[in-house]
Design a protein around this motif. Structure first.
Motif, mmCIF file in Angstrom:
data_model
loop_
_atom_site.group_PDB
_atom_site.id
_atom_site.type_symbol
_atom_site.label_atom_id
_atom_site.label_comp_id
_atom_site.label_asym_id
_atom_site.label_seq_id
_atom_site.Cartn_x
_atom_site.Cartn_y
_atom_site.Cartn_z
ATOM 1 N N ARG A 165 0.807 -1.213 0.000
ATOM 2 C CA ARG A 165 0.000 0.000 0.000
ATOM 3 C C ARG A 165 0.844 1.269 0.000
ATOM 4 N NH1 ARG A 165 -2.164 -4.134 2.879
ATOM 5 N NH2 ARG A 165 -4.415 -4.512 2.811
ATOM 6 N N THR A 200 -3.960 5.961 -4.297
ATOM 7 C CA THR A 200 -4.578 5.023 -3.357
ATOM 8 C C THR A 200 -4.072 5.173 -1.933
ATOM 9 O OG1 THR A 200 -2.939 3.230 -3.592
ATOM 10 C CG2 THR A 200 -4.701 3.341 -5.241
ATOM 11 N N GLY A 204 -5.441 3.258 1.368
ATOM 12 C CA GLY A 204 -4.609 2.252 2.025
ATOM 13 C C GLY A 204 -4.476 2.494 3.509
ATOM 14 N N GLN A 462 -6.555 -0.553 -6.038
ATOM 15 C CA GLN A 462 -6.078 -1.106 -4.771
ATOM 16 C C GLN A 462 -6.099 -2.623 -4.794
ATOM 17 O OE1 GLN A 462 -8.760 1.193 -2.016
ATOM 18 N NE2 GLN A 462 -7.090 0.696 -0.621
#
Length: 553
Positions: A165, A200, A204, A462
Protein backbone atom coordinates in the motif's frame (compact mmCIF):
# COMPACT_ATOMS: atom_id res chain seq x y z
CA UNK A 1 -0.01 21.85 -2.90
CA UNK A 2 -3.78 22.25 -2.91
CA UNK A 3 -5.61 22.39 0.39
CA UNK A 4 -8.76 20.76 1.74
CA UNK A 5 -11.98 22.74 1.97
CA UNK A 6 -11.50 23.65 5.60
CA UNK A 7 -7.99 25.00 4.98
CA UNK A 8 -8.11 26.65 1.56
CA UNK A 9 -8.94 25.93 -2.11
CA UNK A 10 -10.36 22.56 -3.07
CA UNK A 11 -8.38 20.02 -5.07
CA UNK A 12 -8.98 20.91 -8.75
CA UNK A 13 -10.63 17.56 -9.47
CA UNK A 14 -13.32 18.02 -6.79
CA UNK A 15 -15.33 20.59 -8.72
CA UNK A 16 -15.23 18.43 -11.84
CA UNK A 17 -16.51 15.42 -9.91
CA UNK A 18 -19.30 17.48 -8.37
CA UNK A 19 -20.44 18.63 -11.81
CA UNK A 20 -20.55 14.99 -12.97
CA UNK A 21 -22.84 14.16 -10.05
CA UNK A 22 -25.17 17.03 -10.91
CA UNK A 23 -25.24 15.90 -14.55
CA UNK A 24 -26.06 12.33 -13.53
CA UNK A 25 -22.78 10.84 -14.82
CA UNK A 26 -21.34 9.97 -11.40
CA UNK A 27 -23.00 8.35 -8.42
CA UNK A 28 -22.99 10.07 -5.05
CA UNK A 29 -21.00 7.20 -3.54
CA UNK A 30 -18.29 7.37 -6.23
CA UNK A 31 -18.10 11.11 -5.78
CA UNK A 32 -17.61 10.84 -2.01
CA UNK A 33 -14.84 8.26 -2.41
CA UNK A 34 -13.00 10.31 -5.05
CA UNK A 35 -13.36 13.71 -3.38
CA UNK A 36 -12.58 12.73 0.23
CA UNK A 37 -9.56 10.66 -0.85
CA UNK A 38 -8.13 13.90 -2.27
CA UNK A 39 -8.57 15.75 1.02
CA UNK A 40 -12.03 17.27 0.73
CA UNK A 41 -13.73 17.03 4.12
CA UNK A 42 -16.97 15.03 4.32
CA UNK A 43 -19.16 18.11 5.05
CA UNK A 44 -17.51 20.01 2.20
CA UNK A 45 -17.99 17.09 -0.18
CA UNK A 46 -21.70 16.94 0.59
CA UNK A 47 -21.96 20.71 0.20
CA UNK A 48 -20.36 20.52 -3.26
CA UNK A 49 -23.27 18.42 -4.49
CA UNK A 50 -25.86 20.57 -2.72
CA UNK A 51 -26.60 18.29 0.23
CA UNK A 52 -26.35 18.62 3.97
CA UNK A 53 -24.11 16.15 5.75
CA UNK A 54 -26.40 13.34 6.93
CA UNK A 55 -27.12 13.66 10.62
CA UNK A 56 -26.23 10.69 12.74
CA UNK A 57 -29.63 8.98 12.69
CA UNK A 58 -28.95 7.09 15.90
CA UNK A 59 -31.12 6.98 18.99
CA UNK A 60 -29.72 8.32 22.22
CA UNK A 61 -27.34 5.84 23.84
CA UNK A 62 -27.10 4.89 27.47
CA UNK A 63 -23.71 5.24 29.10
CA UNK A 64 -22.31 1.81 29.92
CA UNK A 65 -23.49 -1.74 29.29
CA UNK A 66 -22.14 -4.89 27.65
CA UNK A 67 -22.44 -5.92 23.99
CA UNK A 68 -21.86 -9.51 22.86
CA UNK A 69 -20.81 -9.97 19.22
CA UNK A 70 -20.68 -13.29 17.36
CA UNK A 71 -17.34 -13.40 15.54
CA UNK A 72 -14.48 -15.72 14.76
CA UNK A 73 -11.70 -15.07 17.29
CA UNK A 74 -8.48 -15.41 15.34
CA UNK A 75 -4.94 -15.40 16.72
CA UNK A 76 -3.43 -11.91 16.68
CA UNK A 77 -0.12 -10.84 15.19
CA UNK A 78 1.62 -7.66 14.10
CA UNK A 79 -1.23 -5.54 12.63
CA UNK A 80 0.70 -4.74 9.45
CA UNK A 81 0.46 -8.47 8.67
CA UNK A 82 -3.23 -8.85 9.56
CA UNK A 83 -4.95 -10.90 6.87
CA UNK A 84 -8.46 -11.03 8.27
CA UNK A 85 -10.84 -8.23 9.39
CA UNK A 86 -11.79 -9.98 12.64
CA UNK A 87 -8.27 -9.43 13.93
CA UNK A 88 -8.60 -5.69 13.55
CA UNK A 89 -12.12 -5.50 14.92
CA UNK A 90 -10.83 -6.56 18.34
CA UNK A 91 -7.71 -4.40 18.43
CA UNK A 92 -9.69 -1.35 17.22
CA UNK A 93 -10.52 -0.94 20.89
CA UNK A 94 -7.09 0.55 21.54
CA UNK A 95 -5.28 0.68 18.16
CA UNK A 96 -6.89 3.38 16.04
CA UNK A 97 -6.41 4.46 12.42
CA UNK A 98 -5.32 7.57 10.61
CA UNK A 99 -8.34 7.40 8.32
CA UNK A 100 -11.70 5.62 8.35
CA UNK A 101 -13.70 4.32 5.39
CA UNK A 102 -17.43 4.69 5.93
CA UNK A 103 -20.63 3.12 4.65
CA UNK A 104 -21.41 6.03 2.33
CA UNK A 105 -18.08 5.59 0.52
CA UNK A 106 -16.36 8.56 2.15
CA UNK A 107 -13.05 8.72 3.98
CA UNK A 108 -12.85 10.74 7.18
CA UNK A 109 -9.93 11.50 9.41
CA UNK A 110 -9.61 9.77 12.77
CA UNK A 111 -6.09 10.45 14.01
CA UNK A 112 -5.66 12.74 11.02
CA UNK A 113 -7.54 16.04 11.09
CA UNK A 114 -7.14 16.50 7.33
CA UNK A 115 -4.82 15.78 4.42
CA UNK A 116 -3.72 17.64 1.33
CA UNK A 117 -2.74 16.13 -2.00
CA UNK A 118 -0.97 17.85 -4.85
CA UNK A 119 -2.39 17.70 -8.37
CA UNK A 120 -0.37 14.72 -9.61
CA UNK A 121 -0.61 12.78 -6.30
CA UNK A 122 3.14 12.77 -5.65
CA UNK A 123 3.00 14.73 -2.39
CA UNK A 124 0.73 14.32 0.61
CA UNK A 125 0.60 16.59 3.63
CA UNK A 126 -0.88 14.81 6.67
CA UNK A 127 -2.32 17.12 9.33
CA UNK A 128 -2.74 15.37 12.68
CA UNK A 129 -5.69 15.92 14.94
CA UNK A 130 -4.52 18.03 17.90
CA UNK A 131 -4.83 16.93 21.55
CA UNK A 132 -4.74 13.18 20.89
CA UNK A 133 -2.97 11.17 23.58
CA UNK A 134 -1.81 7.61 23.99
CA UNK A 135 -3.38 5.70 26.86
CA UNK A 136 -0.10 6.01 28.79
CA UNK A 137 -0.57 9.78 28.86
CA UNK A 138 1.98 10.62 26.17
CA UNK A 139 0.97 13.00 23.35
CA UNK A 140 0.38 11.54 19.89
CA UNK A 141 2.70 13.32 17.47
CA UNK A 142 3.96 13.38 13.91
CA UNK A 143 6.92 11.26 14.99
CA UNK A 144 4.46 8.46 15.82
CA UNK A 145 2.91 8.70 12.36
CA UNK A 146 6.32 8.67 10.68
CA UNK A 147 7.32 5.64 12.76
CA UNK A 148 4.28 3.69 11.60
CA UNK A 149 4.69 4.57 7.93
CA UNK A 150 8.34 3.53 8.10
CA UNK A 151 7.24 0.18 9.59
CA UNK A 152 4.70 -0.27 6.81
CA UNK A 153 7.45 0.34 4.24
CA UNK A 154 9.58 -2.58 5.46
CA UNK A 155 9.06 -4.76 2.42
CA UNK A 156 11.22 -7.64 3.64
CA UNK A 157 9.14 -8.30 6.76
CA UNK A 158 7.24 -11.52 6.10
CA UNK A 159 3.50 -11.01 5.71
CA UNK A 160 3.68 -7.21 5.78
CA UNK A 161 0.97 -6.39 3.22
CA UNK A 162 1.15 -2.69 4.10
CA UNK A 163 4.30 -2.49 1.98
CA UNK A 164 2.00 -3.05 -1.03
CA UNK A 165 0.00 0.00 0.00
CA UNK A 166 2.99 2.35 0.42
CA UNK A 167 5.20 1.04 -2.39
CA UNK A 168 5.64 4.58 -3.75
CA UNK A 169 7.61 5.45 -0.59
CA UNK A 170 9.97 2.45 -0.73
CA UNK A 171 13.55 2.30 -1.98
CA UNK A 172 13.70 -0.81 -4.18
CA UNK A 173 17.32 -1.48 -3.26
CA UNK A 174 16.94 -1.36 0.52
CA UNK A 175 13.32 -2.55 0.76
CA UNK A 176 12.68 0.27 3.25
CA UNK A 177 11.39 3.85 3.15
CA UNK A 178 13.36 6.08 0.79
CA UNK A 179 15.55 8.80 2.25
CA UNK A 180 13.42 11.94 2.36
CA UNK A 181 10.15 10.16 1.57
CA UNK A 182 8.75 10.72 5.08
CA UNK A 183 9.35 14.14 6.59
CA UNK A 184 8.22 15.34 10.01
CA UNK A 185 7.41 19.00 9.38
CA UNK A 186 6.34 19.79 12.95
CA UNK A 187 4.59 18.04 15.84
CA UNK A 188 1.31 17.84 13.93
CA UNK A 189 2.39 17.59 10.29
CA UNK A 190 3.99 14.90 8.13
CA UNK A 191 4.92 15.34 4.48
CA UNK A 192 5.13 12.29 2.20
CA UNK A 193 7.05 12.58 -1.07
CA UNK A 194 6.34 9.75 -3.50
CA UNK A 195 8.66 8.56 -6.25
CA UNK A 196 5.65 7.83 -8.48
CA UNK A 197 2.07 9.18 -8.34
CA UNK A 198 -0.28 7.08 -6.21
CA UNK A 199 -3.93 7.97 -5.72
CA UNK A 200 -4.58 5.02 -3.36
CA UNK A 201 -2.49 6.14 -0.38
CA UNK A 202 -5.33 7.49 1.78
CA UNK A 203 -7.50 4.48 0.96
CA UNK A 204 -4.61 2.25 2.03
CA UNK A 205 -4.34 4.08 5.35
CA UNK A 206 -7.96 3.10 6.06
CA UNK A 207 -7.43 -0.62 5.42
CA UNK A 208 -7.52 -2.96 8.41
CA UNK A 209 -3.75 -3.75 8.58
CA UNK A 210 -3.05 0.01 9.01
CA UNK A 211 -3.63 0.16 12.78
CA UNK A 212 -1.42 2.77 14.46
CA UNK A 213 0.94 1.26 17.03
CA UNK A 214 3.26 3.03 19.52
CA UNK A 215 6.95 3.58 18.93
CA UNK A 216 8.97 0.57 20.05
CA UNK A 217 6.03 -1.76 19.35
CA UNK A 218 6.91 -5.39 20.16
CA UNK A 219 4.82 -6.92 17.36
CA UNK A 220 2.22 -8.36 19.75
CA UNK A 221 -0.89 -6.17 20.23
CA UNK A 222 -1.67 -7.91 23.54
CA UNK A 223 1.79 -7.27 24.96
CA UNK A 224 1.67 -3.95 26.85
CA UNK A 225 -1.38 -2.70 24.89
CA UNK A 226 -0.55 0.95 24.42
CA UNK A 227 -2.86 2.73 22.00
CA UNK A 228 -4.94 5.86 21.49
CA UNK A 229 -8.37 4.17 21.73
CA UNK A 230 -10.87 3.98 24.62
CA UNK A 231 -10.73 0.25 25.41
CA UNK A 232 -8.26 -2.31 26.72
CA UNK A 233 -8.14 -6.10 26.21
CA UNK A 234 -9.29 -8.11 29.21
CA UNK A 235 -9.26 -11.72 27.98
CA UNK A 236 -8.32 -13.36 24.71
CA UNK A 237 -8.72 -17.05 23.84
CA UNK A 238 -8.37 -18.08 20.20
CA UNK A 239 -11.48 -19.81 18.88
CA UNK A 240 -13.45 -19.09 22.06
CA UNK A 241 -13.80 -15.51 23.29
CA UNK A 242 -12.13 -12.10 23.30
CA UNK A 243 -13.16 -9.33 25.68
CA UNK A 244 -12.31 -5.63 25.80
CA UNK A 245 -13.31 -3.22 28.56
CA UNK A 246 -13.43 0.56 28.93
CA UNK A 247 -10.02 1.83 30.02
CA UNK A 248 -10.57 3.50 33.42
CA UNK A 249 -7.14 5.16 33.37
CA UNK A 250 -7.46 6.91 30.02
CA UNK A 251 -9.66 9.87 29.16
CA UNK A 252 -10.27 9.09 25.51
CA UNK A 253 -9.50 12.03 23.25
CA UNK A 254 -12.33 11.16 20.84
CA UNK A 255 -15.32 11.43 23.19
CA UNK A 256 -17.59 14.10 21.77
CA UNK A 257 -15.11 14.62 18.91
CA UNK A 258 -15.65 11.55 16.70
CA UNK A 259 -17.93 9.43 18.90
CA UNK A 260 -18.89 8.34 22.39
CA UNK A 261 -17.43 4.88 23.13
CA UNK A 262 -20.45 4.42 25.39
CA UNK A 263 -20.12 0.72 26.23
CA UNK A 264 -18.26 -0.56 29.29
CA UNK A 265 -17.58 -4.00 27.84
CA UNK A 266 -17.51 -5.64 24.38
CA UNK A 267 -17.28 -9.42 23.99
CA UNK A 268 -16.50 -11.31 20.77
CA UNK A 269 -17.77 -14.91 21.01
CA UNK A 270 -16.69 -17.60 18.53
CA UNK A 271 -19.38 -20.13 17.49
CA UNK A 272 -17.39 -21.48 14.53
CA UNK A 273 -18.56 -21.42 10.92
CA UNK A 274 -21.80 -23.40 11.34
CA UNK A 275 -24.58 -20.90 10.67
CA UNK A 276 -27.13 -23.09 12.44
CA UNK A 277 -25.17 -22.76 15.69
CA UNK A 278 -24.83 -19.01 15.19
CA UNK A 279 -28.55 -18.52 14.59
CA UNK A 280 -29.34 -20.70 17.61
CA UNK A 281 -27.13 -18.44 19.73
CA UNK A 282 -29.00 -15.39 18.46
CA UNK A 283 -32.40 -16.95 19.08
CA UNK A 284 -31.48 -17.99 22.62
CA UNK A 285 -30.14 -14.56 23.56
CA UNK A 286 -26.48 -15.56 23.85
CA UNK A 287 -25.35 -12.74 21.56
CA UNK A 288 -26.61 -9.28 20.60
CA UNK A 289 -25.04 -8.84 17.15
CA UNK A 290 -23.61 -11.01 14.35
CA UNK A 291 -20.47 -10.48 12.32
CA UNK A 292 -22.29 -11.61 9.16
CA UNK A 293 -25.60 -13.30 8.33
CA UNK A 294 -25.48 -15.86 5.53
CA UNK A 295 -27.63 -17.91 3.18
CA UNK A 296 -31.01 -19.26 4.11
CA UNK A 297 -30.41 -18.21 7.71
CA UNK A 298 -31.02 -14.58 6.75
CA UNK A 299 -34.79 -15.24 6.59
CA UNK A 300 -34.66 -17.15 9.88
CA UNK A 301 -33.00 -14.18 11.58
CA UNK A 302 -35.60 -11.89 10.05
CA UNK A 303 -38.20 -14.18 11.58
CA UNK A 304 -36.92 -13.85 15.14
CA UNK A 305 -37.36 -10.10 14.92
CA UNK A 306 -33.76 -8.98 14.66
CA UNK A 307 -32.81 -5.87 12.68
CA UNK A 308 -31.21 -6.61 9.28
CA UNK A 309 -28.58 -4.34 7.78
CA UNK A 310 -27.47 -4.81 4.15
CA UNK A 311 -24.42 -3.49 2.30
CA UNK A 312 -24.06 -3.64 -1.50
CA UNK A 313 -20.38 -4.34 -1.85
CA UNK A 314 -17.37 -5.38 -3.91
CA UNK A 315 -16.83 -8.34 -1.58
CA UNK A 316 -16.26 -11.48 -3.58
CA UNK A 317 -14.40 -14.74 -3.82
CA UNK A 318 -11.93 -16.02 -6.36
CA UNK A 319 -11.26 -19.52 -7.58
CA UNK A 320 -7.62 -19.28 -8.49
CA UNK A 321 -4.90 -21.52 -9.81
CA UNK A 322 -1.50 -20.76 -8.30
CA UNK A 323 0.77 -20.39 -11.31
CA UNK A 324 3.92 -21.06 -9.30
CA UNK A 325 2.69 -23.98 -7.17
CA UNK A 326 4.31 -27.36 -7.73
CA UNK A 327 2.31 -30.57 -7.81
CA UNK A 328 4.41 -33.75 -8.00
CA UNK A 329 7.33 -31.74 -9.32
CA UNK A 330 5.30 -29.99 -12.04
CA UNK A 331 3.68 -26.56 -12.25
CA UNK A 332 0.36 -27.44 -13.90
CA UNK A 333 -1.09 -23.94 -13.68
CA UNK A 334 1.84 -22.15 -15.28
CA UNK A 335 0.19 -22.96 -18.64
CA UNK A 336 -2.27 -20.23 -19.63
CA UNK A 337 -4.31 -22.78 -21.60
CA UNK A 338 -5.05 -24.70 -18.41
CA UNK A 339 -6.14 -21.56 -16.57
CA UNK A 340 -8.31 -20.33 -19.42
CA UNK A 341 -9.89 -23.77 -19.76
CA UNK A 342 -10.92 -23.71 -16.11
CA UNK A 343 -12.54 -20.28 -16.56
CA UNK A 344 -14.32 -21.23 -19.80
CA UNK A 345 -15.92 -24.23 -18.07
CA UNK A 346 -17.65 -22.15 -15.40
CA UNK A 347 -20.89 -20.18 -15.77
CA UNK A 348 -20.63 -17.41 -13.17
CA UNK A 349 -24.39 -16.99 -12.94
CA UNK A 350 -24.71 -20.61 -11.82
CA UNK A 351 -22.13 -19.95 -9.09
CA UNK A 352 -24.12 -16.96 -7.85
CA UNK A 353 -27.34 -18.97 -7.79
CA UNK A 354 -26.04 -22.16 -6.19
CA UNK A 355 -23.32 -20.61 -4.09
CA UNK A 356 -24.90 -17.43 -2.80
CA UNK A 357 -28.65 -17.72 -3.46
CA UNK A 358 -28.54 -14.88 -6.01
CA UNK A 359 -27.83 -12.28 -3.30
CA UNK A 360 -25.46 -10.29 -5.45
CA UNK A 361 -24.50 -9.63 -9.06
CA UNK A 362 -22.58 -11.66 -11.64
CA UNK A 363 -18.91 -10.73 -12.03
CA UNK A 364 -16.56 -10.95 -15.00
CA UNK A 365 -13.34 -12.73 -13.92
CA UNK A 366 -11.18 -9.62 -13.47
CA UNK A 367 -11.82 -8.50 -9.84
CA UNK A 368 -12.86 -4.93 -10.61
CA UNK A 369 -16.42 -4.11 -9.56
CA UNK A 370 -19.00 -1.77 -11.15
CA UNK A 371 -19.06 0.17 -7.86
CA UNK A 372 -15.34 0.92 -8.21
CA UNK A 373 -14.89 4.44 -9.64
CA UNK A 374 -12.60 3.29 -12.45
CA UNK A 375 -14.51 0.15 -13.51
CA UNK A 376 -14.43 -0.49 -17.26
CA UNK A 377 -17.21 -2.57 -18.83
CA UNK A 378 -15.47 -5.13 -21.05
CA UNK A 379 -18.52 -7.37 -21.23
CA UNK A 380 -19.33 -10.69 -19.57
CA UNK A 381 -16.84 -13.50 -19.25
CA UNK A 382 -17.11 -16.31 -21.80
CA UNK A 383 -18.74 -19.64 -20.95
CA UNK A 384 -17.87 -22.43 -23.41
CA UNK A 385 -17.44 -25.94 -21.91
CA UNK A 386 -16.50 -27.51 -25.25
CA UNK A 387 -13.73 -24.98 -25.83
CA UNK A 388 -12.60 -25.57 -22.24
CA UNK A 389 -12.22 -29.30 -22.81
CA UNK A 390 -10.37 -28.71 -26.08
CA UNK A 391 -7.92 -26.27 -24.45
CA UNK A 392 -7.27 -28.66 -21.57
CA UNK A 393 -6.55 -31.44 -24.05
CA UNK A 394 -4.29 -29.17 -26.11
CA UNK A 395 -2.30 -28.51 -22.93
CA UNK A 396 -1.89 -32.26 -22.40
CA UNK A 397 -4.02 -32.15 -19.23
CA UNK A 398 -7.15 -33.98 -20.36
CA UNK A 399 -6.57 -36.78 -17.86
CA UNK A 400 -5.25 -34.62 -15.03
CA UNK A 401 -7.28 -34.60 -11.80
CA UNK A 402 -7.43 -31.13 -10.26
CA UNK A 403 -7.88 -30.77 -6.51
CA UNK A 404 -10.11 -27.82 -5.61
CA UNK A 405 -9.64 -26.81 -1.96
CA UNK A 406 -12.04 -24.66 0.05
CA UNK A 407 -12.89 -23.78 3.61
CA UNK A 408 -15.73 -25.68 5.30
CA UNK A 409 -18.39 -23.03 5.62
CA UNK A 410 -21.60 -22.08 3.88
CA UNK A 411 -21.22 -19.95 0.76
CA UNK A 412 -17.55 -20.59 -0.06
CA UNK A 413 -18.03 -24.36 0.16
CA UNK A 414 -21.24 -24.22 -1.89
CA UNK A 415 -19.67 -22.02 -4.56
CA UNK A 416 -16.65 -24.33 -4.80
CA UNK A 417 -19.01 -27.31 -5.18
CA UNK A 418 -20.78 -25.49 -8.02
CA UNK A 419 -17.46 -24.84 -9.76
CA UNK A 420 -16.35 -28.45 -9.37
CA UNK A 421 -19.64 -29.76 -10.78
CA UNK A 422 -19.34 -27.53 -13.85
CA UNK A 423 -15.74 -28.59 -14.44
CA UNK A 424 -16.84 -32.22 -14.35
CA UNK A 425 -19.70 -31.44 -16.76
CA UNK A 426 -17.06 -30.09 -19.16
CA UNK A 427 -15.11 -33.35 -18.92
CA UNK A 428 -12.42 -31.93 -16.61
CA UNK A 429 -11.55 -34.20 -13.71
CA UNK A 430 -11.67 -32.60 -10.27
CA UNK A 431 -11.90 -33.72 -6.67
CA UNK A 432 -12.98 -31.56 -3.77
CA UNK A 433 -11.07 -31.08 -0.52
CA UNK A 434 -12.86 -29.22 2.26
CA UNK A 435 -10.80 -27.98 5.21
CA UNK A 436 -11.81 -26.51 8.57
CA UNK A 437 -11.07 -22.82 8.91
CA UNK A 438 -8.20 -23.27 11.39
CA UNK A 439 -6.41 -25.46 8.83
CA UNK A 440 -7.38 -23.61 5.66
CA UNK A 441 -6.13 -20.18 6.72
CA UNK A 442 -2.70 -21.47 7.75
CA UNK A 443 -1.70 -21.89 4.08
CA UNK A 444 -4.37 -19.94 2.19
CA UNK A 445 -1.90 -18.33 -0.24
CA UNK A 446 -0.04 -21.55 -1.10
CA UNK A 447 -2.62 -24.04 -2.34
CA UNK A 448 -2.30 -25.02 -6.03
CA UNK A 449 -6.04 -24.64 -6.73
CA UNK A 450 -8.39 -23.14 -4.16
CA UNK A 451 -11.15 -20.69 -3.30
CA UNK A 452 -10.52 -17.54 -1.25
CA UNK A 453 -12.85 -14.71 -0.31
CA UNK A 454 -11.74 -11.10 -0.70
CA UNK A 455 -13.09 -8.05 1.10
CA UNK A 456 -13.95 -4.88 -0.78
CA UNK A 457 -11.38 -2.15 -1.29
CA UNK A 458 -12.61 1.37 -2.14
CA UNK A 459 -10.65 1.52 -5.41
CA UNK A 460 -10.21 -1.12 -8.11
CA UNK A 461 -6.52 -0.32 -8.48
CA UNK A 462 -6.08 -1.11 -4.77
CA UNK A 463 -7.36 -4.64 -5.27
CA UNK A 464 -5.17 -5.26 -8.30
CA UNK A 465 -2.08 -3.94 -6.52
CA UNK A 466 -2.69 -6.06 -3.41
CA UNK A 467 -3.65 -9.29 -5.12
CA UNK A 468 -2.04 -9.46 -8.56
CA UNK A 469 1.06 -7.28 -8.76
CA UNK A 470 4.20 -9.39 -9.08
CA UNK A 471 5.71 -10.57 -5.80
CA UNK A 472 3.15 -9.10 -3.40
CA UNK A 473 2.52 -11.05 -0.14
CA UNK A 474 -1.19 -11.48 -0.94
CA UNK A 475 -0.62 -12.54 -4.56
CA UNK A 476 -2.05 -16.03 -4.08
CA UNK A 477 -2.41 -16.65 -7.82
CA UNK A 478 1.35 -16.43 -8.37
CA UNK A 479 0.63 -14.15 -11.33
CA UNK A 480 3.64 -12.18 -12.56
CA UNK A 481 3.44 -10.01 -15.67
CA UNK A 482 5.63 -7.06 -16.62
CA UNK A 483 2.90 -5.78 -18.93
CA UNK A 484 0.32 -5.91 -16.14
CA UNK A 485 2.66 -4.30 -13.60
CA UNK A 486 3.49 -1.45 -15.98
CA UNK A 487 -0.17 -0.77 -16.77
CA UNK A 488 -1.01 -0.90 -13.05
CA UNK A 489 1.74 1.62 -12.26
CA UNK A 490 0.22 3.90 -14.91
CA UNK A 491 -3.27 3.49 -13.45
CA UNK A 492 -2.06 4.25 -9.93
CA UNK A 493 -0.68 7.55 -11.19
CA UNK A 494 -3.95 8.86 -12.66
CA UNK A 495 -6.06 10.81 -10.17
CA UNK A 496 -9.10 11.19 -12.41
CA UNK A 497 -11.09 7.95 -12.40
CA UNK A 498 -12.61 8.54 -15.84
CA UNK A 499 -9.15 8.84 -17.36
CA UNK A 500 -7.91 5.91 -15.28
CA UNK A 501 -10.72 3.77 -16.71
CA UNK A 502 -8.93 3.58 -20.05
CA UNK A 503 -5.95 1.88 -18.43
CA UNK A 504 -8.25 -0.23 -16.28
CA UNK A 505 -9.81 -1.66 -19.43
CA UNK A 506 -6.36 -2.93 -20.41
CA UNK A 507 -5.76 -4.39 -16.93
CA UNK A 508 -9.12 -6.17 -16.85
CA UNK A 509 -8.48 -7.62 -20.31
CA UNK A 510 -5.07 -8.94 -19.26
CA UNK A 511 -6.63 -10.58 -16.21
CA UNK A 512 -9.17 -12.41 -18.36
CA UNK A 513 -6.81 -13.29 -21.22
CA UNK A 514 -4.35 -14.77 -18.73
CA UNK A 515 -7.06 -16.73 -16.91
CA UNK A 516 -5.75 -15.44 -13.60
CA UNK A 517 -8.95 -16.11 -11.64
CA UNK A 518 -12.49 -17.31 -11.89
CA UNK A 519 -14.25 -14.49 -10.04
CA UNK A 520 -17.93 -15.30 -10.33
CA UNK A 521 -19.93 -12.72 -8.36
CA UNK A 522 -20.10 -9.65 -6.18
CA UNK A 523 -22.04 -10.23 -3.02
CA UNK A 524 -24.37 -8.14 -0.93
CA UNK A 525 -23.57 -8.73 2.73
CA UNK A 526 -25.87 -8.75 5.73
CA UNK A 527 -25.65 -8.36 9.47
CA UNK A 528 -28.38 -8.90 12.05
CA UNK A 529 -28.56 -7.45 15.53
CA UNK A 530 -31.21 -7.25 18.20
CA UNK A 531 -33.42 -4.21 18.70
CA UNK A 532 -31.78 -1.59 20.88
CA UNK A 533 -28.23 -2.07 19.60
CA UNK A 534 -26.81 1.17 18.17
CA UNK A 535 -24.02 1.57 15.61
CA UNK A 536 -24.04 -2.05 14.40
CA UNK A 537 -24.90 -1.55 10.71
CA UNK A 538 -23.09 -3.79 8.24
CA UNK A 539 -19.92 -2.18 6.90
CA UNK A 540 -18.83 -2.87 3.28
CA UNK A 541 -15.51 -4.26 4.51
CA UNK A 542 -16.83 -5.87 7.73
CA UNK A 543 -15.27 -3.25 9.98
CA UNK A 544 -16.78 -2.86 13.44
CA UNK A 545 -16.09 0.66 14.68
CA UNK A 546 -16.29 -0.08 18.38
CA UNK A 547 -16.46 3.55 19.48
CA UNK A 548 -19.78 3.86 17.59
CA UNK A 549 -21.44 0.93 19.39
CA UNK A 550 -23.91 1.35 22.22
CA UNK A 551 -27.28 0.43 23.66
CA UNK A 552 -30.32 2.62 23.13
CA UNK A 553 -31.30 4.69 26.16
Amino acid sequence: MTRSASRGPLHPAAGLYAREVREGRLSRREFLTRATALGVSVPSAYALIGLDTPAAAQPAMQEGGTLRIESTVKALKDPRSYDWPQMSNFTRGWLEYLVEYNRDGSFRGILLDSWEVNEDATEYLLNLRPDVTWNNGEPFTAEDVAYNIRRWAERNVEGNSMASRVSSLIDDETGEAREGAIEVVDDLTVRLTLDTPDITLIAGFSDYPAAIVPQGFSGNPLDNPVGTGPYMPETFEVGVRAVMVKNPDHEWWGKGVIGEAALDRIEYIDFGTDQASIVAAADSGEVDMLYESLGDFIEILDGIGWVKSEAVTANTLVIRANQQAEVDGETPYADVRVRRALALAVDNAVCLSLGYSDRGTVAENHHVCPIHPEYADIGPSEFDPEAAAALMAEAGMADYEHELISIDDDWRRNTSDAVAAQLRDAGIKVRRTILPGATFWNDWAKYPFSTTDWAQRPLGVQVLALAYRSGEPWNESGFASEEFDAALAEALSIADADTRRQTMERLETIMRDEGVVIQPYWRSTYRHYREGVVGAEQHPTFEIHVYKLGLAA
